[in-house]
Design an enzyme around this catalytic site. Structure first.
Site, PDB file in Angstrom:
ATOM      1  N   CYS A   8       0.785  -1.144   0.093  1.00 53.36           N
ATOM      2  CA  CYS A   8      -0.049  -0.106  -0.189  1.00 53.36           C
ATOM      3  C   CYS A   8       1.018   1.254  -0.209  1.00 53.36           C
ATOM      4  CB  CYS A   8      -0.832  -0.128   1.295  1.00 53.36           C
ATOM      5  SG  CYS A   8      -2.034   1.413   1.287  1.00 53.36           S
ATOM      6  N   CYS A  39      -0.280   4.214   2.189  1.00 49.60           N
ATOM      7  CA  CYS A  39      -0.027   3.951   3.676  1.00 49.60           C
ATOM      8  C   CYS A  39       1.344   4.106   4.095  1.00 49.60           C
ATOM      9  CB  CYS A  39      -0.680   2.438   4.135  1.00 49.60           C
ATOM     10  SG  CYS A  39      -2.509   2.164   3.899  1.00 49.60           S
ATOM     11  N   ASP A  40       2.119   3.541   3.450  1.00 54.21           N
ATOM     12  CA  ASP A  40       3.558   3.191   3.832  1.00 54.21           C
ATOM     13  C   ASP A  40       4.412   3.968   3.238  1.00 54.21           C
ATOM     14  OD1 ASP A  40       2.575   1.159   5.664  1.00 54.21           O
ATOM     15  OD2 ASP A  40       2.777  -0.156   4.044  1.00 54.21           O
TER      16      ASP A  40
END
Length: 513
Positions: free
Chosen positions: A339, A342-343
């Site tokens: 992701c 997200c990361d």
């Protein structure tokens, strides 16, 4: 700090505060500390029931939220804006006595938990999965005096991030030990903490009456199927690990007809609310283990329970496909990620690779290029599969390189985190390596159908459920819809239509048999 539109919405929410609450703010001389102080002061001016005090937390800047006169159990280390602003609002309401809408039985289970539970959750403000976890743990802390929770913005507390080698979020720690990674629902967290409740829950599920239609899956296909079935006035159940499916991992959605723009979690919440309006028996936190057919269709769950139905709709969706190379599993969440939204922030100023040249891969490269030092895209084929407009954008960026005919062969690391990637040039046959801090895998989807392999339901060699034009499978009374099937295009709107088709076909099957 808050614009007029947000303040107007917030003012409406703050009307639900019933008892005095107190914000305890710990600051230092940093700009972020001043930002947090300004936020707290602005909140205090918006309600006479919100007080403001100074504190000395081990993390600064940070802010705790608690009913007046009580020791704080909910804290935010960092400035809870972005995706986490909703977490702050909910924490204010819960501390102010506004009741949760979660399942009453689950709330009582949380209140009854024994022992001491001190949770810490590392997040990034761009992570759309993190608020689910933060809000679940905040709620638990608000209900049980033996539970505390602190949200930690990894971007502000890099020493802790490095010490614990956090490279993917949300990362949850319980009493100093790693507890869980990725999105988790309230029910999943409580089940993991209260393991003694699993047997009782399985027994309760075994006692469920036979369903007319049972839906496996809580994504767009499953939600549409459940709604269409329930509208026929028949007993309908829905089983899923969590509601939303892949949609929860989708940030921007711009092709959902009649809605110019929405975000995955918002759409998933809408799906769940719509299903609940029809009295569907929703069972979450469960995974199917086997499907068999006798007089009825039986679904065995991994928890040990078995559900029975006169007809079944399979809408289990798909998940990100993995590389399947040495090192991938070892370094998952330690540099291997799926992701980018997200990361991505954890790789600021570092070199990363994106595996996959389709739309998702090129979109990831474009997004990451604004955060990291350099992005290398590796595509197995000799051409990229992404839309030309995306390819053109990616090629225009000075810190993005694209390599085709590249077969990833190994994820390299130092034992604790990723430090490189090995690949083979498919034209020359030469083995090559890249020095990297992170690898984002974007190579398509694999259907969640492993539990069907011994069922007798016909699958393709890729694991997709084979269906006809009416969504029927090779097993009588069993239908399927969405990304787990042979439907040619994996799109939200197509999954919804397929779910409706499957439900109508299931109803037709019931009235004829």
């Amino acid at each position: 700090m808050l614009d007029a539109n947000i303040k107007k919405q917030l003012d409406t929410y703050l009307q639900h505060i019933k008892q005095p609450i107190e914000l305890s703010v710990s600051t230092d001389n940093s700009p972020k500390a001043q930002e947090l102080q300004d936020l707290a002061q602005e909140l205090a001016t918006m309600s006479s029931l919100i007080g403001l005090t100074d504190s000395n937390s081990k993390r600064s800047p940070s802010m705790s939220v608690a009913p007046q006169g009580q020791a704080p159990r909910v804290s935010f280390a960092g400035v809870p804006m972005g995706h986490e602003f909703s977490s702050l609002v909910l924490a204010l309401l819960q501390a102010g006595g506004h009741p949760s809408k979660a399942d009453p039985a689950l709330l009582e289970q949380i209140r009854s938990l024994k022992g001491e539970y001190h949770f810490e959750t590392f997040i990034s403000l761009s992570c759309h999965n993190c608020p689910d976890v933060v809000q679940a743990l905040n709620l638990m802390a608000s209900l049980n005096p033996n539970i505390t929770h602190v949200m930690i913005d990894g971007a502000l507390f890099q020493d802790e991030v490095n010490q614990r080698q956090v490279m993917a979020v949300p990362a949850v720690y319980l009493n100093g030990e790693h507890f869980g990674q990725g999105r988790m629902t309230l029910e999943e967290i409580v089940t993991k903490v209260d393991s003694n409740a699993a047997e009782a829950k399985a027994a309760a599920l075994n006692d469920k009456e036979t369903y007319d239609v049972l839906v496996l899956g809580g994504g767009p296909a499953g939600a549409a199927a459940a709604i269409y079935a329930a509208r026929k006035g028949i007993r309908t159940g829905l089983v899923a690990e969590r509601f939303g499916g892949q949609v929860m991992d989708t940030v921007g959605i711009e092709n959902f007809i009649s809605v110019p723009y929405t975000e995955g979690p918002k759409l998933a919440a809408g799906l769940e609310q719509h299903v609940k309006e029809y009295g569907v028996d929703i069972i979450t936190g469960q995974r199917a283990a086997q499907v068999s057919r006798g007089d009825l269709v039986e679904v065995a769950l991994e928890s040990g329970a078995t559900l029975k139905a006169r007809s079944l709709i399979l809408a289990t969706g798909a998940r990100w496909r993995e590389l399947g190379v040495p090192g991938e599993a070892q370094y998952r969440t330690k540099g291997v990620a799926y992701c980018p939204h997200c990361d991505g922030p954890f790789f600021k100023g570092k070199k990363v690779a994106v595996i996959g040249g389709g739309n998702s891969g090129i979109e990831a490269a474009i997004d990451l290029a604004g955060i990291v030092e350099h992005v290398t895209v590796l595509e197995f084929a000799d051409t990229l599969r992404a839309d030309e407009v995306l390819v053109k954008k990616a090629r225009s960026l000075g810190n993005v390189d694209i390599i085709t005919n590249a077969q990833t062969t190994e994820v390299l690391g130092d034992g604790s985190k990723v430090n490189g990637l090995a690949y083979k040039d498919r034209v020359s046959g030469k083995d090559k390596q890249l020095e990297l801090a992170g690898i984002f895998v974007q190579i398509g989807l694999v259907p969640n159908t492993e539990f069907l392999k011994e069922s007798g339901i016909e699958l393709t060699r890729f694991g997709e459920v084979i269906i006809d034009a009416k969504g029927a499978t090779s097993m009588a009374g069993v239908f399927a819809a969405g990304d787990a099937t042979t439907v040619p295009y994996k799109q939200i709107v197509i999954s919804m239509g397929a779910g409706a088709t499957a439900a109508l076909s299931a109803f037709d099957h019931l009235i004829r048999s």
